[in-house]
Scaffold this motif. Structure first.
Motif, short mmCIF file in Angstrom:
data_model
loop_
_atom_site.label_atom_id
_atom_site.label_comp_id
_atom_site.label_asym_id
_atom_site.label_seq_id
_atom_site.Cartn_x
_atom_site.Cartn_y
_atom_site.Cartn_z
N ILE A 65 -23.33 -47.09 65.05
CA ILE A 65 -21.94 -46.80 64.68
C ILE A 65 -21.90 -45.70 63.62
N LEU A 66 -22.73 -45.85 62.58
CA LEU A 66 -22.76 -44.84 61.52
C LEU A 66 -23.23 -43.49 62.05
N SER A 67 -24.24 -43.51 62.92
CA SER A 67 -24.75 -42.26 63.49
C SER A 67 -23.66 -41.55 64.29
N SER A 68 -22.91 -42.30 65.08
CA SER A 68 -21.84 -41.70 65.88
C SER A 68 -20.77 -41.08 64.99
N LEU A 69 -20.40 -41.76 63.92
CA LEU A 69 -19.38 -41.24 63.02
C LEU A 69 -19.86 -40.00 62.28
N VAL A 70 -21.12 -40.02 61.82
CA VAL A 70 -21.66 -38.86 61.10
C VAL A 70 -21.75 -37.65 62.03
N VAL A 71 -22.34 -37.85 63.22
CA VAL A 71 -22.46 -36.75 64.18
C VAL A 71 -21.08 -36.27 64.63
N GLY A 72 -20.18 -37.21 64.92
CA GLY A 72 -18.86 -36.86 65.41
C GLY A 72 -18.06 -36.04 64.41
N MET A 131 -36.15 -28.00 66.10
CA MET A 131 -35.30 -29.06 65.56
C MET A 131 -35.52 -30.38 66.27
N ASN A 132 -36.45 -30.40 67.20
CA ASN A 132 -36.69 -31.62 67.98
C ASN A 132 -37.09 -32.77 67.06
N GLY A 133 -36.49 -33.93 67.28
CA GLY A 133 -36.78 -35.09 66.45
C GLY A 133 -35.96 -35.18 65.19
N THR A 134 -34.93 -34.31 65.05
CA THR A 134 -34.08 -34.33 63.86
C THR A 134 -32.62 -34.54 64.25
N MET A 211 -28.63 -38.43 75.37
CA MET A 211 -29.74 -39.22 75.91
C MET A 211 -31.03 -38.42 75.96
N MET A 212 -30.92 -37.12 76.15
CA MET A 212 -32.11 -36.28 76.26
C MET A 212 -32.64 -35.84 74.91
N LEU A 213 -31.83 -35.95 73.85
CA LEU A 213 -32.17 -35.31 72.59
C LEU A 213 -32.36 -36.25 71.40
N TYR A 214 -31.74 -37.43 71.43
CA TYR A 214 -31.64 -38.20 70.21
C TYR A 214 -33.01 -38.62 69.68
N PRO A 215 -33.24 -38.45 68.38
CA PRO A 215 -34.50 -38.87 67.77
C PRO A 215 -34.42 -40.32 67.32
N PRO A 216 -35.55 -40.95 66.98
CA PRO A 216 -35.51 -42.32 66.46
C PRO A 216 -34.63 -42.41 65.22
N GLY A 217 -33.76 -43.40 65.20
CA GLY A 217 -32.87 -43.57 64.06
C GLY A 217 -31.54 -42.87 64.21
N TRP A 218 -31.37 -42.06 65.27
CA TRP A 218 -30.10 -41.36 65.47
C TRP A 218 -29.52 -41.67 66.84
#
Length: 265
Positions: A65-72, A131-134, A211-218
């Motif tokens: 939820i937090l990741s979606s809000l921060v990215v959004g 930037m892969n993994g970030t 789905m193709m890009l997200y790193p662990p924790g994001w």
């Protein structure tokens, strides 16, 4: 086609309501029932529990939820800034140049999100631009996918602002910066807020490229929902879906309310 007879209008209304209930309302009701169910072995679920919503606000689900809000919010605000800048810059050019450059801005919205994700993955996974993994690679994908919509909204708002208003400010000795900050932007603010609401809702629901890009924790909410349902955990996935729908509708409602108030001033 216009329908003039009372019977025709009644039939059209029944068909519209039936389609709305079957294609939109019924799936949403089923998701809501699943989010409160203990198990679902028959036609209807059995048992009632808030456990799935408790899970939605703890652990990895809460992080999503937090990741979606921060990215959004970050991608939407940056897309709004770039869309505003581009719309203001294009206004100074001729109609032919505006047409072709506008097509370039709209191009990302015509490309499948999976293709956007693959392109960004290939472009930013090696060399000096790695930037892969970030977080930034997810941010980049969301920005590319929503930038066309912010540009479109802001351009529409600019087209509705009469040039005479800015010309009057110019004739009174106002500098370009003063005209922008005190004339153009206040008049454009309702469309800017609407653009932010639209881009934010699109970002919160984006799945294909993420789905193709997200790193662990994001992992964002759509990614988490897909992962849960893919593992057969339909109830927890349904609860997260209700959270996603609720958050998106709440933010859109609040932002559109602000845009309406600004438009009435």
């Amino acid at each position: 086609m216009l329908i003039w007879s009372k019977k025709g209008r009644a039939t059209a209304t029944i068909i519209a309501i039936s389609l709305f209930g079957l294609l939109f309302l019924l799936p949403l009701v089923m998701i809501l029932m699943s989010s409160f169910s203990r198990q679902w072995n028959g036609i209807l679920p059995s048992g009632f529990t808030f456990e799935h919503f408790v899970n939605a606000f703890s652990g990895p689900a809460w992080d999503a939820i937090l990741s979606s809000l921060v990215v959004g919010f970050s991608a939407s605000l940056f897309a709004l800034f770039c869309g505003l800048w581009a719309a203001l810059a294009l206004r100074r050019h001729s109609g032919k140049i505006q047409k072709w450059l506008s097509i370039a801005f709209y191009l990302p919205s015509a490309i499948p999100s999976v293709s956007i994700g693959l392109g960004i993955l290939v472009a930013f996974s090696q060399g000096y631009l790695q930037m892969n993994g970030t977080f930034w690679i997810v941010f980049s994908a969301h920005f590319v996918l929503i930038s066309a919509f912010t540009f479109s909204n802001v351009s529409t708002g600019l087209a509705r602002i009469s040039p005479d208003i800015e010309n009057v400010a110019f004739s009174l000795g106002a500098s370009p910066w003063y005209r922008l900050c005190h004339v153009t932007l206040p008049l454009l603010m309702p469309w800017m807020i609407s653009a932010l609401a639209l881009s934010l809702s699109l970002s919160l629901g984006e799945l294909g490229a993420t789905m193709m890009l997200y790193p662990p924790g994001w992992a964002t909410l759509p990614v988490s929902i897909f992962s849960l349902t893919d593992r057969g955990n339909i109830a927890d996935g349904s609860a997260l879906t209700i959270v996603l729908v609720s958050v998106t509708l709440f933010l859109m409602f609040k932002l559109e309310k602000i845009a309406i108030k600004l438009g009435q001033k």
